[in-house]
Design a protein around this motif. Sequence first.
Motif, PDB file in Angstrom:
ATOM      1  N   MET A 117       0.822  -1.207   0.000  1.00 12.12           N
ATOM      2  CA  MET A 117       0.000   0.000   0.000  1.00 12.12           C
ATOM      3  C   MET A 117       0.854   1.256   0.000  1.00 12.12           C
ATOM      4  SD  MET A 117      -2.750  -1.170   2.916  1.00 12.12           S
ATOM      5  CE  MET A 117      -3.448  -2.825   2.925  1.00 12.12           C
ATOM      6  N   THR A 118       2.132   1.109   0.323  1.00  8.68           N
ATOM      7  CA  THR A 118       3.035   2.259   0.379  1.00  8.68           C
ATOM      8  C   THR A 118       4.398   1.787  -0.115  1.00  8.68           C
ATOM      9  OG1 THR A 118       4.096   3.825   1.899  1.00  8.68           O
ATOM     10  CG2 THR A 118       3.393   1.734   2.843  1.00  8.68           C
ATOM     11  N   SER A 119       5.457   2.143   0.540  1.00  9.75           N
ATOM     12  CA  SER A 119       6.792   1.633   0.221  1.00  9.75           C
ATOM     13  C   SER A 119       7.465   1.216   1.520  1.00  9.75           C
ATOM     14  CB  SER A 119       7.623   2.702  -0.503  1.00  9.75           C
ATOM     15  OG  SER A 119       7.724   3.874   0.284  1.00  9.75           O
ATOM     16  N   VAL A 120       8.471   0.379   1.407  1.00 11.16           N
ATOM     17  CA  VAL A 120       9.164  -0.127   2.590  1.00 11.16           C
ATOM     18  C   VAL A 120      10.217   0.888   3.010  1.00 11.16           C
ATOM     19  CG1 VAL A 120      10.462  -2.062   3.557  1.00 11.16           C
ATOM     20  CG2 VAL A 120       8.764  -2.475   1.771  1.00 11.16           C
ATOM     21  N   THR A 121       9.904   1.612   4.069  1.00 12.36           N
ATOM     22  CA  THR A 121      10.796   2.636   4.613  1.00 12.36           C
ATOM     23  C   THR A 121      10.898   2.449   6.119  1.00 12.36           C
ATOM     24  OG1 THR A 121       8.975   4.199   4.912  1.00 12.36           O
ATOM     25  CG2 THR A 121      10.144   4.279   2.809  1.00 12.36           C
ATOM     26  N   LEU A 122      11.700   3.296   6.757  1.00  9.53           N
ATOM     27  CA  LEU A 122      11.883   3.183   8.207  1.00  9.53           C
ATOM     28  C   LEU A 122      10.597   3.460   8.979  1.00  9.53           C
ATOM     29  CD1 LEU A 122      15.374   4.884   8.721  1.00  9.53           C
ATOM     30  CD2 LEU A 122      14.849   2.450   8.582  1.00  9.53           C
ATOM     31  N   ASN A 123       9.696   4.255   8.424  1.00 13.86           N
ATOM     32  CA  ASN A 123       8.444   4.581   9.118  1.00 13.86           C
ATOM     33  C   ASN A 123       7.259   3.771   8.596  1.00 13.86           C
ATOM     34  OD1 ASN A 123       8.192   5.772   6.644  1.00 13.86           O
ATOM     35  ND2 ASN A 123       7.691   7.817   7.418  1.00 13.86           N
ATOM     36  N   LEU A 124       7.554   2.617   7.996  1.00 12.98           N
ATOM     37  CA  LEU A 124       6.508   1.785   7.411  1.00 12.98           C
ATOM     38  C   LEU A 124       5.413   1.436   8.412  1.00 12.98           C
ATOM     39  CD1 LEU A 124       5.375  -0.221   5.231  1.00 12.98           C
ATOM     40  CD2 LEU A 124       6.937  -1.926   6.187  1.00 12.98           C
ATOM     41  N   MET A 125       5.800   1.070   9.627  1.00 12.47           N
ATOM     42  CA  MET A 125       4.848   0.538  10.602  1.00 12.47           C
ATOM     43  C   MET A 125       4.473   1.531  11.692  1.00 12.47           C
ATOM     44  SD  MET A 125       4.207  -2.502   9.513  1.00 12.47           S
ATOM     45  CE  MET A 125       3.451  -3.326  10.903  1.00 12.47           C
ATOM     46  N   ASP A 126       4.831   2.788  11.528  1.00 16.36           N
ATOM     47  CA  ASP A 126       4.561   3.764  12.592  1.00 16.36           C
ATOM     48  C   ASP A 126       3.068   3.891  12.885  1.00 16.36           C
ATOM     49  OD1 ASP A 126       7.243   4.135  12.697  1.00 16.36           O
ATOM     50  OD2 ASP A 126       7.244   6.195  11.933  1.00 16.36           O
ATOM     51  N   GLU A 127       2.268   4.104  11.851  1.00 18.30           N
ATOM     52  CA  GLU A 127       0.827   4.255  12.056  1.00 18.30           C
ATOM     53  C   GLU A 127       0.201   2.967  12.589  1.00 18.30           C
ATOM     54  OE1 GLU A 127      -3.294   5.142   9.554  1.00 18.30           O
ATOM     55  OE2 GLU A 127      -1.346   5.311   8.562  1.00 18.30           O
ATOM     56  N   VAL A 128       0.667   1.831  12.066  1.00 18.02           N
ATOM     57  CA  VAL A 128       0.143   0.545  12.535  1.00 18.02           C
ATOM     58  C   VAL A 128       0.461   0.351  14.011  1.00 18.02           C
ATOM     59  CG1 VAL A 128       0.276  -1.959  12.249  1.00 18.02           C
ATOM     60  CG2 VAL A 128       0.312  -0.480  10.245  1.00 18.02           C
ATOM     61  N   GLN A 129       1.678   0.709  14.431  1.00 19.58           N
ATOM     62  CA  GLN A 129       2.092   0.567  15.821  1.00 19.58           C
ATOM     63  C   GLN A 129       1.224   1.426  16.732  1.00 19.58           C
ATOM     64  OE1 GLN A 129       4.260  -1.225  17.474  1.00 19.58           O
ATOM     65  NE2 GLN A 129       4.538  -0.137  19.408  1.00 19.58           N
ATOM     66  N   ILE A 130       1.018   2.677  16.356  1.00 19.42           N
ATOM     67  CA  ILE A 130       0.209   3.576  17.185  1.00 19.42           C
ATOM     68  C   ILE A 130      -1.219   3.072  17.280  1.00 19.42           C
ATOM     69  CG2 ILE A 130      -0.745   5.909  17.341  1.00 19.42           C
ATOM     70  CD1 ILE A 130       1.848   6.904  16.002  1.00 19.42           C
ATOM     71  N   THR A 131      -1.793   2.687  16.142  1.00 18.14           N
ATOM     72  CA  THR A 131      -3.169   2.208  16.136  1.00 18.14           C
ATOM     73  C   THR A 131      -3.310   0.930  16.957  1.00 18.14           C
ATOM     74  OG1 THR A 131      -3.468   3.147  13.921  1.00 18.14           O
ATOM     75  CG2 THR A 131      -5.124   1.569  14.668  1.00 18.14           C
ATOM     76  N   ALA A 132      -2.330   0.033  16.857  1.00 16.60           N
ATOM     77  CA  ALA A 132      -2.381  -1.216  17.613  1.00 16.60           C
ATOM     78  C   ALA A 132      -2.309  -0.957  19.118  1.00 16.60           C
ATOM     79  CB  ALA A 132      -1.245  -2.130  17.175  1.00 16.60           C
ATOM     80  N   LEU A 133      -1.469  -0.015  19.528  1.00 16.95           N
ATOM     81  CA  LEU A 133      -1.390   0.327  20.949  1.00 16.95           C
ATOM     82  C   LEU A 133      -2.705   0.903  21.457  1.00 16.95           C
ATOM     83  CD1 LEU A 133       2.192   1.882  21.155  1.00 16.95           C
ATOM     84  CD2 LEU A 133       1.408  -0.149  22.378  1.00 16.95           C
ATOM     85  N   VAL A 134      -3.305   1.793  20.666  1.00 17.45           N
ATOM     86  CA  VAL A 134      -4.593   2.367  21.063  1.00 17.45           C
ATOM     87  C   VAL A 134      -5.669   1.276  21.083  1.00 17.45           C
ATOM     88  CG1 VAL A 134      -6.367   4.057  20.468  1.00 17.45           C
ATOM     89  CG2 VAL A 134      -3.958   4.633  20.163  1.00 17.45           C
ATOM     90  N   ALA A 135      -5.587   0.321  20.147  1.00 21.13           N
ATOM     91  CA  ALA A 135      -6.539  -0.790  20.131  1.00 21.13           C
ATOM     92  C   ALA A 135      -6.432  -1.622  21.405  1.00 21.13           C
ATOM     93  CB  ALA A 135      -6.304  -1.660  18.902  1.00 21.13           C
TER      94      ALA A 135
END
Length: 291
Positions: A210-228
Amino acid sequence: MSTFIQIILRSLETGSIYALAALGIIIIYRTSYTTNFAQGAVAMFNTFVVTFLFNKFGLPLWLAVIGGILSAILMGFLIDVLILRHTKNVSPVAKQIITLGLIMIVLGLAPIFFGVDPLRLPRLIESGDLSLLGASISYNGLFNIALGLAIMLLMFYILQKTKWGLAIRTTASNEYVARLMGVPTKNVTMAAWGVAGVLGVIAGVMTAPMTSVTLNLMDEVQITALVACVLGGFQTFHGPVIGAYIMGIVRNLLLFYVSSVWGGQILYILILVFIVFRPYGLIGKKIVKKV
C-alpha cells in the motif's frame, strides 16, 4: 449501499493488519509484563528482510516471506534471551524504556543493512478483483482478510485448547505461581516474543504494497495497535483484536462520511471519551487485590 460495503471491506483489511499487530503487543504484555513499543520497529526490520530477499536474491515472494518469518522468530528470541530475560527485577516502566531503546537500535541497524532508499514489495496476489453487491475488493485484499482472521482464530484455539496455550495463560495470570507448578516460563516468554515477531512481519508484508518499505513503514500501525489494546483492554487476549477491528471500521467511516481531514482525530477523541467512562477498555475488568 455499494459505497458502504466497499468501506467495510476495506476496513476489514486494514483492521486485520491492526489486529495482528495488537495481538503481538498483548501476547508480550501478558507474558513479559511490559508494553512493547518496539513491535512496529521490529516488524519494519523484518519486512525489509522480506523485501531484500525478494529484490536482491530474486526469491519467490512466498519464500521471501518465510525467510522474513524465520528472521522475526530469531530476532524475538534474541531480544528476550539477551535483554528482557535480565530485567526480571526492574520496574515495568523501566522495561518500557528498554523497548523504546530497542526502537533506536533497530532504526540504526536497518539503514546499515538495507540502505536508505524506499523499496517496493508487491502484493501476494498481484491482480484480480471480486464484485460483491456492487462493491469491489481485490483478491489480495480478500486474502489479507482471510489470512488475518485465520491466524487469529488459530492463535485463540492454541491459547484455549492446547497445553502450550494453557502454559501461556498460566504465565499471564501469575508467572511466579506458574513457575512453581512446573511451567517453563522462560520458554513461554521466549516463544511469545517469537510469535509477536511473526505477527508483526505478516502485518508488515500486508502493509508494504500500500506504500513503500521505509523506516516509518509501521509507525501508524504501531500507534493504532497500541490504542486498540487500550480500547479493548489489556486483561484479555481477544479484547485488543476486537478493538483493532472497531478502529479500522470506525476510522474509515468517519473519514468518508464526516471529514476526510479530521476523521482520524475524531476517532481518537471518541476513544478518549470512552476510556474516561470505562478506563479498563471494552473487555477489560478492574483488578482487585486482596490485602
